[in-house]
Design an enzyme around this catalytic site. Sequence first.
Site, mmCIF file in Angstrom:
data_model
loop_
_atom_site.group_PDB
_atom_site.id
_atom_site.type_symbol
_atom_site.label_atom_id
_atom_site.label_comp_id
_atom_site.label_asym_id
_atom_site.label_seq_id
_atom_site.Cartn_x
_atom_site.Cartn_y
_atom_site.Cartn_z
ATOM 1 N N SER B 124 -19.341 37.651 1.075
ATOM 2 C CA SER B 124 -19.119 39.062 0.907
ATOM 3 C C SER B 124 -18.153 39.286 2.279
ATOM 4 C CB SER B 124 -20.312 39.836 1.045
ATOM 5 O OG SER B 124 -19.967 41.236 1.337
ATOM 6 N N TYR B 149 -28.275 40.613 5.292
ATOM 7 C CA TYR B 149 -27.372 40.294 4.337
ATOM 8 C C TYR B 149 -26.089 39.437 4.820
ATOM 9 C CZ TYR B 149 -24.252 41.038 0.138
ATOM 10 O OH TYR B 149 -23.394 40.893 -0.901
ATOM 11 N N LYS B 153 -25.276 35.644 4.147
ATOM 12 C CA LYS B 153 -23.925 35.001 3.319
ATOM 13 C C LYS B 153 -23.225 33.961 4.329
ATOM 14 C CE LYS B 153 -23.915 37.407 -0.597
ATOM 15 N NZ LYS B 153 -24.277 36.970 -1.743
HETATM 16 N N1 LIG Z 1 -20.379 44.106 -5.888
HETATM 17 C C1 LIG Z 1 -19.823 43.925 -4.690
HETATM 18 O O1 LIG Z 1 -19.423 44.930 -4.079
HETATM 19 C C2 LIG Z 1 -20.166 42.463 -3.914
HETATM 20 C C3 LIG Z 1 -19.345 42.590 -2.761
HETATM 21 C C4 LIG Z 1 -19.494 41.301 -2.252
HETATM 22 C C5 LIG Z 1 -20.501 40.189 -2.437
HETATM 23 N N2 LIG Z 1 -20.951 40.185 -3.676
HETATM 24 C C6 LIG Z 1 -21.741 39.236 -4.232
HETATM 25 O O2 LIG Z 1 -21.624 39.048 -5.530
HETATM 26 C C7 LIG Z 1 -22.555 38.470 -6.125
HETATM 27 C C8 LIG Z 1 -22.742 39.231 -7.400
HETATM 28 O O3 LIG Z 1 -22.734 40.848 -7.180
HETATM 29 P P1 LIG Z 1 -23.109 41.719 -8.225
HETATM 30 O O4 LIG Z 1 -22.529 42.959 -7.898
HETATM 31 O O5 LIG Z 1 -23.017 41.339 -9.568
HETATM 32 O O6 LIG Z 1 -24.694 42.039 -7.762
HETATM 33 P P2 LIG Z 1 -25.977 42.429 -8.727
HETATM 34 O O7 LIG Z 1 -27.011 42.928 -7.924
HETATM 35 O O8 LIG Z 1 -25.328 43.365 -9.816
HETATM 36 O O9 LIG Z 1 -26.424 40.922 -9.453
HETATM 37 C C9 LIG Z 1 -27.190 40.071 -8.687
HETATM 38 C C10 LIG Z 1 -28.194 39.279 -9.543
HETATM 39 O O10 LIG Z 1 -28.852 38.305 -8.924
HETATM 40 C C11 LIG Z 1 -30.383 38.626 -9.423
HETATM 41 N N3 LIG Z 1 -31.297 38.141 -8.551
HETATM 42 C C12 LIG Z 1 -31.834 38.559 -7.376
HETATM 43 N N4 LIG Z 1 -32.581 37.974 -6.879
HETATM 44 C C13 LIG Z 1 -32.571 36.998 -7.541
HETATM 45 C C14 LIG Z 1 -33.627 35.825 -7.471
HETATM 46 N N5 LIG Z 1 -34.589 35.744 -6.533
HETATM 47 N N6 LIG Z 1 -33.476 34.468 -8.599
HETATM 48 C C15 LIG Z 1 -32.714 34.965 -9.540
HETATM 49 N N7 LIG Z 1 -31.855 36.048 -9.652
HETATM 50 C C16 LIG Z 1 -31.910 37.089 -8.768
HETATM 51 C C17 LIG Z 1 -30.436 40.157 -9.749
HETATM 52 O O11 LIG Z 1 -31.542 40.140 -10.708
HETATM 53 C C18 LIG Z 1 -28.996 40.470 -10.281
HETATM 54 O O12 LIG Z 1 -28.757 40.364 -11.661
HETATM 55 C C19 LIG Z 1 -23.802 38.758 -5.138
HETATM 56 O O13 LIG Z 1 -24.250 37.484 -4.527
HETATM 57 C C20 LIG Z 1 -23.532 39.603 -4.314
HETATM 58 O O14 LIG Z 1 -23.912 39.590 -3.048
HETATM 59 C C21 LIG Z 1 -20.909 41.569 -4.595
#
Ligand SMILES: NC(=O)c1ccc[n+]([C@@H]2O[C@H](COP(=O)([O-])OP(=O)(O)OC[C@H]3O[C@@H](n4cnc5c(N)ncnc54)[C@H](O)[C@@H]3O)[C@@H](O)[C@H]2O)c1
Lengths: 327, 327
Positions: B124, B149, B153
């Site tokens: 991120s 966080y 990362k």
């Molecule tokens: N959406 C954004 O703006 C953004 C920006 C930068 C990075 N990211 C990264 O992209 C990835 C996906 O983002 P997203 O928006 O789909 O997030 P999200 O929160 O919608 O999805 C993350 C998923 O991980 C699962 N999860 C959490 N803990 C877990 C565990 N211990 N074991 C198994 N599964 C687990 C959750 O149940 C969820 O379904 C993440 O790693 C997030 O950090 C997202």
Amino acid sequence: MHVLIIGGGGMIGRKLSDRLARDGRIKGREIARLTLHDVVEPAAPAGAPFATDTAVSDLSVPGAAEALVADRPDVVIHLASVVSGEAEADFEKGYRVNLDGTRQLFEAIRAIDGYTPRLVFTSSVAAFGGPYPEDAIPDDFILTPFTSYGTQKAICELLLTDYTRRGAFDGIGIRLPTICVRPGKPNKAASGFFSGIIREPLIGMEALLPVSDDLRHFHASPRSAVGFLVHAAGIDGEAVGPRRNLTMPGVSVTVGEQIEALRRVAGEKAVSLIRREPDPTVLSIIGSWPRDFATRRADALGFTAEADFDAIIRAHIEDELGGTIAV
Amino acid sequence: MHVLIIGGGGMIGRKLSDRLARDGRIKGREIARLTLHDVVEPAAPAGAPFATDTAVSDLSVPGAAEALVADRPDVVIHLASVVSGEAEADFEKGYRVNLDGTRQLFEAIRAIDGYTPRLVFTSSVAAFGGPYPEDAIPDDFILTPFTSYGTQKAICELLLTDYTRRGAFDGIGIRLPTICVRPGKPNKAASGFFSGIIREPLIGMEALLPVSDDLRHFHASPRSAVGFLVHAAGIDGEAVGPRRNLTMPGVSVTVGEQIEALRRVAGEKAVSLIRREPDPTVLSIIGSWPRDFATRRADALGFTAEADFDAIIRAHIEDELGGTIAV
Ligand SMILES: NC(=O)c1ccc[n+]([C@@H]2O[C@H](COP(=O)([O-])OP(=O)(O)OC[C@H]3O[C@@H](n4cnc5c(N)ncnc54)[C@H](O)[C@@H]3O)[C@@H](O)[C@H]2O)c1
Ligand SMILES: NC(=O)c1ccc[n+]([C@@H]2O[C@H](COP(=O)([O-])OP(=O)(O)OC[C@H]3O[C@@H](n4cnc5c(N)ncnc54)[C@H](O)[C@@H]3O)[C@@H](O)[C@H]2O)c1
């Protein structure tokens, strides 16, 4: 105040405890007690004005860190580390000691309520990897290490900053240049020749030079390394700000310039003991190392190193050879 | 080929599995099997030309990662993560899931002899922290996160590079911009308004704007995020080189520019639904976020995002609103 040195039996730890024994204080605060820890029994410094006790344990074993910080030392200086070559040869051991050991230490401190010691961590310029900028590497250059050791140091830097931000302790990470002239016997580290081509000739022994004269690298003396640690132990954390890791100052010289300095300080006879024997393996490792740093932040915060390589050689002669040259 | 998506039940995971179901292949290679994993039962995509199975476990529990990679998926896409706010509120949980869970995954893959899958990790832009350069943040800018966080990362990025260098897998880390317009209900994330001021007005609902119009930030659509993941899954690792983590392209706009784009795409009525209600707490968090990136490496490697914020809004209308605007 109570000072704990973890990995205190190593090269820098021994020199640091000698310095603390001489000074008796850090930034005006009197040292009442020094605890020297290492995985092998460390030697207490001679003539210290404070009580010294020793502790022997493997920092990476669960519970070891808790035991070390249980009586809340005011300053914790963390030097324990598996060196670069070993961390590369033994992946698991490198991560276990250099990453997990450090994290367990950080966790052990965090677990104690109301305890926020100054914690000084020794990182390394090995946390950097190329491609580098044309000029000296600035303070805000990305850390992309080429070794597992460098990776472990970079990770601990990140942890240190986060634990400090969260109030678990008051951490300062110092990225040490290659420490030169490293005292002691020649060793098999790829970087050993940087010290060897000075140390051996000064006692009349031959030294091998496996790289070409134009190879540039970044050095500081053991005396400066100890100076950095003492300064970091006493520095005002507020003045450091949120970026808790600092590249330490040093001297950027080519191997040729190292040799010219040796000529000026010790004469032609010493220089004649350097035998050139190119080793492509050594070059392939060292060739990717950083060559120069612009250490504005550390400079502004009062960290100081030698002004030139001549001074690094003279520090070695004073500190290791009683001020005299054998050749 | 067998694709495993860890954390596949989340926002990006669902969109990614829909896209894979539509494409049936990644970079010309046919997908024979998709495994969707999450801590809660994930929904299989409709109409996929391949078999989909699901797996439910907490990645951070010892043994979970081993079970997931036991039948050697060719591509592992790791999305599972505790979000920023939760990692800040629950220090232990953040480190357990975001750091230890990821490390256990890396270790599980490393433990299997002769198995070196493509591994795509979602980092991120929260891995960065100020002070930033005046201009856009370049690819070689230091990672000094301001949150746990972001720290987790950044650490996983370092591990990914080292494990790749050591041949444990073929890793690509992609630093995602803030994903905007995030579909679904308003949430309490400090950054929620970046999506809210577009998403809510487009369905005739009021949206609160807690910061001033001149605040600048860096965005990409969910559609682009999915595109980055697919591109990363199929990219030639040699072309990426030793620096395995890449800042993804995005659109740098001020909140005022977001609103102007909304006006162009959806008209004055939509814009009138934005209610300004300054919130110093939100500003104190968001004010330190990065504002713009120069993503030369990702651009050169063929990662593409929207050209402007109008396109981000149109992508949302097409993908979430069936192409029509309610206001
Ligand atoms: N959406 C954004 O703006 C953004 C920006 C930068 C990075 N990211 C990264 O992209 C990835 C996906 O983002 P997203 O928006 O789909 O997030 P999200 O929160 O919608 O999805 C993350 C998923 O991980 C699962 N999860 C959490 N803990 C877990 C565990 N211990 N074991 C198994 N599964 C687990 C959750 O149940 C969820 O379904 C993440 O790693 C997030 O950090 C997202
Ligand atoms: N000397 C240099 O050029 C240089 C450069 C950059 C960084 N550093 C760092 O500075 C620190 C001190 O360096 P040094 O030159 O004194 O190294 P050193 O190897 O002489 O000392 C390290 C000490 O750590 C101890 N140690 C190793 N594993 C341990 C464990 N599991 N538990 C407890 N103790 C353990 C060793 O026994 C040794 O005494 C190290 O962290 C090193 O990585 C040194």
